[in-house]
Design a protein around this motif. Structure first.
Motif: not given
Lengths: 287, 235
Positions: A240-266
């Protein structure tokens, strides 16, 4: 940009990991989804607001009282609702619905006591961030990462070294044998709620300090914590802890490509992908 | 040492044992055998209060222990090893043994008992820090028995210890059971593998349809024509 996103990912991951660790502990020991865990986190934030901002108690006392209250709250949720359901041999669906009901009940209580408007604890005045090359991190954010990691470390030592911690892992492994060696499963369920809710309380405090308080904060954090737990393997706290950091990375690096409003969608997309293709998660236990 | 009088027991209102009398003397191995569904495991579980007892009484060392809670029974000197290599797979071997001592308060005694089983089963000592799931089937069964021995039992209840084991592992487990008995622990063993169980037991009870059909020593049972044909297949 890269370093800033890295730091943001770490902060998000640290918060999510506290949410997911408590949730996943309760799931692995009690074997049901305790969605009302989100309510305990939200209450953590609001109780700190009550003790510190409204009653003007000292910060240390406020934190202590908040954690005591949240652990009591989790303990009572188990005692008053879930224990009764277990005695009636309720199905997991009933537990899930009960969890949602408690979550909604407590969000409504927050609305009654504190109203719908956003609250701010305001312990730390807007302070100048520390510049790390091109990235900026505030002192509070450093504290959040540090406290989260320290707490997770303490939690692991507790699970590995103490009698109660070992008994929790034993009940999570094989409840019937645990009872045969004289471990009362009901007592250990209570313990898992107490420990899980202490972590939830601290998560609520950290979120409350970093962001503003809103009545629905528990639900949104719970969605993230749940996603993180699914990604890492819901029956495994390290997962669960590993998943948390992966999710944190996916959300934050996702907005490199997507508008930041899409954070939750990621987060939701990640959740669906894992539910469809790897429902046991990365470190999930095969049965 | 243990007397069961006219026991009626089962699960969720369903009666499985219909008036069973049973008796174990100090130092004995007593086997309980019989066809599937005869109530062998239920009889064993009733001693450890793991099923519902509708009527009848159980005495251990002259004391009525009917329906006492598990931790009290352990403290009275009774330990139970459930069916099917029941261990804590994601705990280490040592942690498994420590969990066996969960109700014990005396830390020195716990350490002494762990050392005792380490000496008795040396693979437990060499594997003490590995996860129990990594042991072989036979080793897992022995770990489950060792976990019960930590509790210093006077009476050990074994529910089908040979279940799912290879013939070689099975022989090892049976040898260990005899060895434990020789050290003064009385044993009740429920077995599907009747032939082996009758061999190591001082006396055997045969259960059919929730009642004792026959009871006796190995010699008596071997002379019984019916038993001979069912369990000894032409000895």
């Amino acid at each position: 940009m890269f370093f800033q996103l890295l730091i943001n990912s770490l902060i998000a991951g640290a918060i999510y990991s506290l949410v997911a660790a408590g949730f996943s502990l309760i799931y692995s020991v009690c074997k049901f989804v305790h969605f009302a865990h989100g309510a305990v986190i939200a209450f953590g934030g609001y109780l700190l607001y009550l003790f510190f901002s409204s009653l003007k108690l000292s910060f240390g006392i406020s934190v202590l009282l908040t954690v005591v209250c949240t652990s009591l709250l989790g303990f009572l949720m188990n005692l008053v609702v879930y224990k009764k359901l277990r005695q009636r041999k309720a199905s997991n669906t009933i537990f899930l619905i009960a969890g949602f009901a408690i979550l909604i009940l407590f969000e409504s209580l927050i609305l009654i006591f504190w109203g719908a408007d956003v609250k701010s604890i305001g312990l730390i005045k807007i302070s100048k961030g520390i510049e790390l090359g091109e990235a900026i991190i505030t002192p509070l954010q450093v504290v959040i990462i540090f406290v989260s990691l320290l707490l997770l470390l303490l939690f692991f030592v507790f699970m590995k070294k103490t009698k109660i911690g070992k008994a929790m892992r034993a009940v999570a492994d094989n409840k019937d044998v645990a009872e045969i060696v004289g471990i009362s499963a009901e007592k250990i369920y209570s313990w898992s709620f107490i420990i899980g809710s202490v972590i939830a309380g601290i998560a609520g405090i950290l979120v409350g300090l970093e962001q503003n308080l809103e009545p629905t904060m528990g639900t949104s954090l719970m969605v993230k914590g749940f996603t993180a737990a699914i990604v890492g393997g819901v029956e495994s706290v390290p997962g669960a802890i590993l998943g948390s950091f992966l999710l944190g990375f996916a959300e934050n690096f996702g907005i490199w490509f997507l508008p930041s409003g899409y954070k939750d969608a990621i987060a939701f997309i990640v959740l669906f992908i894992f539910l469809l293709f790897k429902p046991r998660g990365i470190l999930g236990i095969k049965r | 040492m243990l007397q069961i009088k006219n026991l009626v027991a089962g699960y969720n209102g369903m009666e499985i044992l219909h008036g069973v009398d049973f008796n174990l003397n100090l130092g004995e191995i007593v086997a309980i055998i019989g066809p599937n569904g005869a109530g062998k495991s239920t009889l064993l579980k009733s001693i450890f209060n793991l099923c519902q007892i509708y009527s009848g009484e159980i005495f251990f060392k002259e004391k009525n222990i009917t329906k006492l809670p598990t931790h009290t029974l352990i403290q009275e000197g009774i330990s139970f090893v459930p069916q099917g290599k029941q261990i804590f797979p994601s705990l280490t071997v040592k942690e498994n043994l420590e969990m066996g001592a969960f109700v014990m308060k005396d830390k020195e005694l716990i350490k002494k008992n762990i050392d005792y089983v380490f000496k008795k089963f040396d693979f437990l000592k060499t594997h003490q820090n590995s996860y129990a799931m990594n042991l072989s089937g036979g080793q897992q069964q022995i770990l489950a028995i060792a976990r019960a021995l930590i509790q210093d039992p006077e009476l050990l209840l074994l529910d089908e210890p040979s279940l799912g084991l290879s013939p070689k592992a099975m022989k090892e487990v049976f040898d260990k059971i005899v060895e434990i008995n020789k050290e003064g622990v009385s044993i009740i063993i429920v077995e599907q593998n009747a032939k082996q169980a009758i061999e190591i037991a001082h006396r055997t009870y045969i259960l059919e349809n929730g009642k004792v059909a026959l009871e006796g020593t190995k010699e008596i049972l071997k002379d019984n024509e019916k038993i001979k044909s069912i369990y000894f297949g032409g000895i």
